[in-house]
Enzyme design. Structure first.
Site, mmCIF file in Angstrom:
data_model
loop_
_atom_site.group_PDB
_atom_site.id
_atom_site.type_symbol
_atom_site.label_atom_id
_atom_site.label_comp_id
_atom_site.label_asym_id
_atom_site.label_seq_id
_atom_site.Cartn_x
_atom_site.Cartn_y
_atom_site.Cartn_z
ATOM 1 N N LYS A 132 5.325 1.708 -3.120
ATOM 2 C CA LYS A 132 5.235 3.061 -3.685
ATOM 3 C C LYS A 132 5.515 2.972 -5.176
ATOM 4 O O LYS A 132 6.158 2.022 -5.632
ATOM 5 C CB LYS A 132 6.266 3.970 -3.015
ATOM 6 C CG LYS A 132 5.986 5.449 -3.147
ATOM 7 C CD LYS A 132 4.965 5.956 -2.142
ATOM 8 C CE LYS A 132 4.589 7.393 -2.422
ATOM 9 N NZ LYS A 132 3.762 7.969 -1.355
ATOM 10 N N ASP B 291 -0.325 10.665 -4.806
ATOM 11 C CA ASP B 291 0.808 11.331 -4.158
ATOM 12 C C ASP B 291 1.030 12.587 -5.002
ATOM 13 O O ASP B 291 0.096 13.046 -5.696
ATOM 14 C CB ASP B 291 2.046 10.411 -4.136
ATOM 15 C CG ASP B 291 3.179 10.953 -3.250
ATOM 16 O OD1 ASP B 291 3.126 10.745 -2.031
ATOM 17 O OD2 ASP B 291 4.115 11.588 -3.763
ATOM 18 N N LYS C 264 0.856 -1.187 0.000
ATOM 19 C CA LYS C 264 0.000 0.000 0.000
ATOM 20 C C LYS C 264 0.885 1.228 0.000
ATOM 21 O O LYS C 264 1.812 1.333 0.812
ATOM 22 C CB LYS C 264 -0.876 -0.013 1.275
ATOM 23 C CG LYS C 264 -1.873 1.112 1.330
ATOM 24 C CD LYS C 264 -3.172 0.750 0.656
ATOM 25 C CE LYS C 264 -4.007 1.971 0.302
ATOM 26 N NZ LYS C 264 -3.665 2.635 -0.960
ATOM 27 N N ASN D 290 -2.424 18.945 -2.197
ATOM 28 C CA ASN D 290 -3.433 18.253 -1.392
ATOM 29 C C ASN D 290 -3.133 18.331 0.104
ATOM 30 O O ASN D 290 -3.993 18.732 0.900
ATOM 31 C CB ASN D 290 -3.529 16.786 -1.850
ATOM 32 C CG ASN D 290 -4.371 15.964 -0.908
ATOM 33 O OD1 ASN D 290 -3.860 15.352 0.031
ATOM 34 N ND2 ASN D 290 -5.669 15.959 -1.105
HETATM 35 P P1 NDP Z 1 0.550 17.671 -4.586
HETATM 36 O O1 NDP Z 1 1.053 17.352 -5.925
HETATM 37 O O2 NDP Z 1 -0.915 17.810 -4.368
HETATM 38 O O3 NDP Z 1 1.224 19.021 -4.038
HETATM 39 C C1 NDP Z 1 2.605 19.190 -3.939
HETATM 40 C C2 NDP Z 1 2.843 20.639 -3.597
HETATM 41 O O4 NDP Z 1 4.210 20.824 -3.259
HETATM 42 C C3 NDP Z 1 2.563 21.581 -4.772
HETATM 43 O O5 NDP Z 1 2.030 22.774 -4.257
HETATM 44 C C4 NDP Z 1 3.940 21.797 -5.352
HETATM 45 O O6 NDP Z 1 4.084 23.002 -6.092
HETATM 46 C C5 NDP Z 1 4.743 21.877 -4.081
HETATM 47 N N1 NDP Z 1 6.160 21.670 -4.286
HETATM 48 C C6 NDP Z 1 6.781 20.669 -4.939
HETATM 49 N N2 NDP Z 1 8.106 20.835 -4.879
HETATM 50 C C7 NDP Z 1 8.322 21.962 -4.164
HETATM 51 C C8 NDP Z 1 9.465 22.656 -3.722
HETATM 52 N N3 NDP Z 1 10.678 22.221 -4.036
HETATM 53 N N4 NDP Z 1 9.287 23.777 -2.963
HETATM 54 C C9 NDP Z 1 8.067 24.213 -2.636
HETATM 55 N N5 NDP Z 1 6.938 23.594 -3.028
HETATM 56 C C10 NDP Z 1 7.073 22.492 -3.761
HETATM 57 O O7 NDP Z 1 1.152 16.541 -3.599
HETATM 58 P P2 NDP Z 1 0.658 16.112 -2.159
HETATM 59 O O8 NDP Z 1 0.147 17.284 -1.415
HETATM 60 O O9 NDP Z 1 -0.202 14.911 -2.316
HETATM 61 O O10 NDP Z 1 2.020 15.595 -1.501
HETATM 62 C C11 NDP Z 1 2.920 16.474 -0.812
HETATM 63 C C12 NDP Z 1 3.836 15.666 0.081
HETATM 64 O O11 NDP Z 1 3.071 14.900 1.016
HETATM 65 C C13 NDP Z 1 4.738 14.650 -0.639
HETATM 66 O O12 NDP Z 1 5.964 14.534 0.057
HETATM 67 C C14 NDP Z 1 3.954 13.341 -0.478
HETATM 68 O O13 NDP Z 1 4.790 12.207 -0.585
HETATM 69 C C15 NDP Z 1 3.428 13.522 0.940
HETATM 70 N N6 NDP Z 1 2.276 12.702 1.289
HETATM 71 C C16 NDP Z 1 1.112 12.785 0.572
HETATM 72 C C17 NDP Z 1 0.026 12.016 0.934
HETATM 73 C C18 NDP Z 1 -1.291 12.155 0.261
HETATM 74 O O14 NDP Z 1 -2.264 11.602 0.779
HETATM 75 N N7 NDP Z 1 -1.417 12.891 -0.836
HETATM 76 C C19 NDP Z 1 0.121 11.033 2.041
HETATM 77 C C20 NDP Z 1 1.351 11.119 2.801
HETATM 78 C C21 NDP Z 1 2.382 11.905 2.400
HETATM 79 P P3 NDP Z 1 3.734 23.096 -7.665
HETATM 80 O O15 NDP Z 1 2.254 23.263 -7.722
HETATM 81 O O16 NDP Z 1 4.520 24.259 -8.120
HETATM 82 O O17 NDP Z 1 4.213 21.796 -8.270
#
Ligand code: NDP
Length: 448
Positions: free
Chosen positions: A128, A168, A92, A243
């Site tokens: 993953k 993700d 998962k 997200n």
């Molecule tokens: P999204 O794609 O929804 O959002 C990612 C966000 O991070 C975007 O706003 C993106 O900006 C920004 N971003 C990416 N790289 C950078 C950077 N170098 N500096 C600043 N901002 C940055 O992804 P999620 O919200 O789903 O995931 C975010 C994190 O949470 C990841 O590490 C993921 O592994 C972790 N996670 C997610 C889960 C989930 O349920 N979705 C569960 C557990 C962990 P831009 O729009 O410019 O790309």
């Protein structure tokens, strides 16, 4: 046996056998030393290769993803799925679509996922996947064709009892919909439980979209409570605006805190009045645009493409963007500004040097595998609902999420104290708790 020396040998071997996979090495370097007190107490896990087996995925899939763009040109991407450990249940873990994706990143995420999933207490193993695909600037039709091609290979490895991906970075409800549609078409099975993060209208769980962000805030709330604090009137900085970030902001505001800054990969935004979440959602989820456009719509806000969001003074920092985004200097700035707590919504957003700064300064630090476990926990609740062909209410699901986060937090503290003498050492507590659950199952299932 000198357990620390043994773990050092395992780590050296991980680096030797997985050359160039810097993020995987980093994740192993964080976990392995903290297992020493657990192995001292459980010598039966030595000599059975449990630690070595934990560091070697059960299966690693790498495949070609060819697709046609809107001009009719052929594009070729690389897809990955690392099925890391199935001791506790089906693999998962999410799928990430981002140009930076490579085997080392997928392995670091899959390795973390083993311990995180074990921490939730639910019957889920660790995996993953993803692709080095850039969704930005692509039309809906291109996204659909990419997802269909990706699933045309991946489907043969999935199943509700085998491997259950979710979203993700770069994979949200739209992508899950296209992936599920192609899986259904190829297999001729309506197997709801094969993917989580589905929209509520056709098999998704209420509160799954919100779960990672909300869960991170619940975890931070529990950490703050140990020192008699809460979110009321606190200034909070959140990195990212995807997200996890969006729903972390929503929950902080619901608890009376004020999020004064957030970011995306182009820079960060400060709004001392408190981030207007409806505007962020409109920009990032509907227009799929840049966070800088917020400042055009709201002149009191300020956008900067220099420095980082952690330059903004805050009481609580929630890194919710990506790995290694909060570095040594950011941590020093946070400590200087009096930050009380840092809870990771993202996976491994703080570098080891930053974590060391927090440790020395006594800042409460919640590592991602504990603090963001609410997402996968609610995915497991989605699987339960799918298996029972049932649908729970938002409140019912959110209260389960809140209870899981309280339990994860409490278990981290208990084991941190028991195995290291300091209940604030959430890194030790999370790693030991997750390890003991997986190791017990692996030992019982024999050398496989
Ligand atoms: P999204 O794609 O929804 O959002 C990612 C966000 O991070 C975007 O706003 C993106 O900006 C920004 N971003 C990416 N790289 C950078 C950077 N170098 N500096 C600043 N901002 C940055 O992804 P999620 O919200 O789903 O995931 C975010 C994190 O949470 C990841 O590490 C993921 O592994 C972790 N996670 C997610 C889960 C989930 O349920 N979705 C569960 C557990 C962990 P831009 O729009 O410019 O790309």
């Amino acid at each position: 046996m000198d357990v620390s020396a043994y773990l050092e040998t395992v780590y050296t071997e991980v680096c030797r056998r997985n050359p160039g996979e810097a993020e995987f090495h980093q994740a192993a370097a964080e976990v392995l030393p903290s297992l020493a007190p657990a192995l001292d107490r459980h010598p039966e896990y030595l000599g059975t290769g449990i630690v070595e087996r934990l560091c070697e995925p059960e299966r690693q899939l790498i495949f070609r993803v060819p697709w046609l763009d809107d001009r009719g040109d052929v594009q070729v991407n690389r897809g990955f799925r690392v099925e890391f450990n199935s001791a506790l249940g089906p693999y998962k873990g999410g799928l990430r679509f981002h140009p930076s994706v490579n085997l080392g990143i997928v392995k670091f995420l899959g390795f973390e996922q083993i311990f995180k999933n074990a921490l939730t207490g639910m019957a889920i193993g660790g995996g993953k996947g993803g692709a080095d695909f850039e969704p930005k600037g692509r039309s809906d039709a291109e996204i659909m064709r990419f997802c269909q091609s990706f699933m045309t290979e991946l489907y043969r490895h999935l199943g509700e009892h085998t491997d259950v991906p979710a979203g993700d970075i770069g994979v949200g409800a739209r992508e899950i919909g296209y992936l599920f549609g192609q899986y259904k078409r190829i297999t001729n099975r309506y197997e709801s439980g094969v993917l989580t993060g589905k929209p509520v209208a056709w098999g998704g769980s209420h509160a799954r979209t919100e779960a990672t962000g909300y869960g991170t805030v619940y975890f931070a709330q529990e950490m703050l409570a140990t020192r008699g604090h809460d979110f009321g009137d606190r200034h909070v900085v959140v990195s990212g605006s995807g997200n996890v970030a969006v729903y972390a902001i929503e929950k902080v505001h619901a608890l009376g805190g004020r999020v004064v800054a957030c970011s995306d990969s182009s820079g960060y935004l400060v709004d001392e009045d408190g981030i207007d979440l409806d505007l962020v959602k409109e920009i990032k989820q509907v227009r799929r645009s840049r966070i800088s456009t917020y400042a055009e719509a709201k002149p009191t806000a300020r956008f900067s493409s220099r420095g980082t969001v952690y330059d903004v003074p805050c009481d609580i920092a929630l890194p919710c963007a990506t790995q290694n985004e909060l570095r040594h200097d950011d941590a020093v700035a946070l400590v200087k500004n009096g930050t009380l707590a840092v809870a990771e919504g993202a996976n491994m957003p703080c570098t080891p040097e930053a974590v060391e700064v927090f440790r020395e300064a006594g800042v409460l630090y919640g590592p991602g595998k504990a603090a963001n476990a609410g997402g996968v926990a609610t995915s497991a609740l989605e699987m339960q609902q799918n298996a029972a062909r049932d649908s729970w209410t938002f409140d019912q699901t959110e209260s389960r999420l809140a209870s899981v986060m309280r339990t994860v937090h409490a278990q981290c503290r208990v084991n941190a104290e028991e195995y290291g003498g300091n209940p604030d050492n959430y890194v030790l507590g999370a790693n030991v708790t997750g390890f003991l659950r997986v190791a017990e199952a692996m030992a019982a299932q024999g050398v496989i």
